[in-house]
Design a protein around this motif. Structure first.
Motif, PDB file in Angstrom:
ATOM      1  N   ASP A  59       0.856  -1.182   0.000  1.00 37.13           N
ATOM      2  CA  ASP A  59       0.000   0.000   0.000  1.00 37.13           C
ATOM      3  C   ASP A  59       0.897   1.237   0.000  1.00 37.13           C
ATOM      4  OD1 ASP A  59      -1.527   2.216   1.568  1.00 37.13           O
ATOM      5  OD2 ASP A  59      -3.084   0.808   0.919  1.00 37.13           O
ATOM      6  N   SER A  60       0.697   2.124  -0.953  1.00 36.10           N
ATOM      7  CA  SER A  60       1.572   3.295  -1.089  1.00 36.10           C
ATOM      8  C   SER A  60       1.492   4.219   0.126  1.00 36.10           C
ATOM      9  CB  SER A  60       1.235   4.064  -2.366  1.00 36.10           C
ATOM     10  OG  SER A  60      -0.116   4.486  -2.348  1.00 36.10           O
ATOM     11  N   VAL A  61       0.320   4.335   0.730  1.00 33.98           N
ATOM     12  CA  VAL A  61       0.173   5.181   1.919  1.00 33.98           C
ATOM     13  C   VAL A  61       0.983   4.605   3.078  1.00 33.98           C
ATOM     14  CG1 VAL A  61      -1.468   6.071   3.620  1.00 33.98           C
ATOM     15  CG2 VAL A  61      -2.092   6.009   1.204  1.00 33.98           C
ATOM     16  N   GLU A  64       4.739   5.251   2.463  1.00 28.73           N
ATOM     17  CA  GLU A  64       5.071   6.663   2.692  1.00 28.73           C
ATOM     18  C   GLU A  64       5.098   6.992   4.183  1.00 28.73           C
ATOM     19  OE1 GLU A  64       3.084  10.995   1.856  1.00 28.73           O
ATOM     20  OE2 GLU A  64       2.803   9.433   0.343  1.00 28.73           O
ATOM     21  N   LYS A  65       4.122   6.488   4.920  1.00 28.95           N
ATOM     22  CA  LYS A  65       4.062   6.787   6.358  1.00 28.95           C
ATOM     23  C   LYS A  65       5.161   6.067   7.138  1.00 28.95           C
ATOM     24  CE  LYS A  65      -0.527   8.539   6.739  1.00 28.95           C
ATOM     25  NZ  LYS A  65      -1.621   8.767   7.655  1.00 28.95           N
ATOM     26  N   ASP A  75      -4.160   3.437  10.101  1.00 25.30           N
ATOM     27  CA  ASP A  75      -3.654   3.304   8.723  1.00 25.30           C
ATOM     28  C   ASP A  75      -3.497   1.829   8.350  1.00 25.30           C
ATOM     29  OD1 ASP A  75      -3.400   6.100   8.435  1.00 25.30           O
ATOM     30  OD2 ASP A  75      -1.378   6.050   9.283  1.00 25.30           O
ATOM     31  N   ARG A  78      -6.948   0.153   7.890  1.00 27.75           N
ATOM     32  CA  ARG A  78      -7.549   0.581   6.629  1.00 27.75           C
ATOM     33  C   ARG A  78      -6.914  -0.134   5.448  1.00 27.75           C
ATOM     34  NH1 ARG A  78      -5.691   2.842   2.754  1.00 27.75           N
ATOM     35  NH2 ARG A  78      -3.882   3.574   3.871  1.00 27.75           N
ATOM     36  N   ALA A  79      -5.589  -0.225   5.452  1.00 30.37           N
ATOM     37  CA  ALA A  79      -4.877  -0.860   4.345  1.00 30.37           C
ATOM     38  C   ALA A  79      -5.215  -2.346   4.237  1.00 30.37           C
ATOM     39  CB  ALA A  79      -3.369  -0.670   4.508  1.00 30.37           C
TER      40      ALA A  79
END
Length: 86
Positions: A59-61, A64-65, A75, A78-79
């Motif tokens: 997951d790109s988010v 990044e986080k 997060d 959700r992913a």
């Protein structure tokens, strides 16, 4: 075997068999897994690499986080939910 932070993995053995996790850290023998619920960021599951199946999904988010040290349990939840729906 190249294990990347932020990759998804499925447990192959144990009481958590077939559960989906996100890898937040790893070394030569172990991966540290979280799912945001039963395994939050402050208490990751330490599991031998041979006991997990790597999933070709990131997951790109999450990536990044992780890189910016901003990842939280919501997060991760959700992913994983988005991965399971798709």
């Amino acid at each position: 075997m190249l294990v990347k932070k932020g990759a998804f993995a499925k447990s192959k053995t144990g009481h958590d068999c077939n559960k989906i996790y996100v890898i937040i850290n790893c070394n030569d023998e172990y991966a540290y897994l979280v799912n945001g619920k039963t395994r939050p960021l402050d208490k990751p599951k330490k599991k031998k690499l041979k006991h997990i199946q790597f999933i070709d999904y990131m997951d790109s988010v999450i990536i990044e986080k992780i890189n910016n040290n901003l990842l939280n349990n919501d997060d991760i939840k959700r992913a994983i939910k988005n991965y399971q729906v798709n």
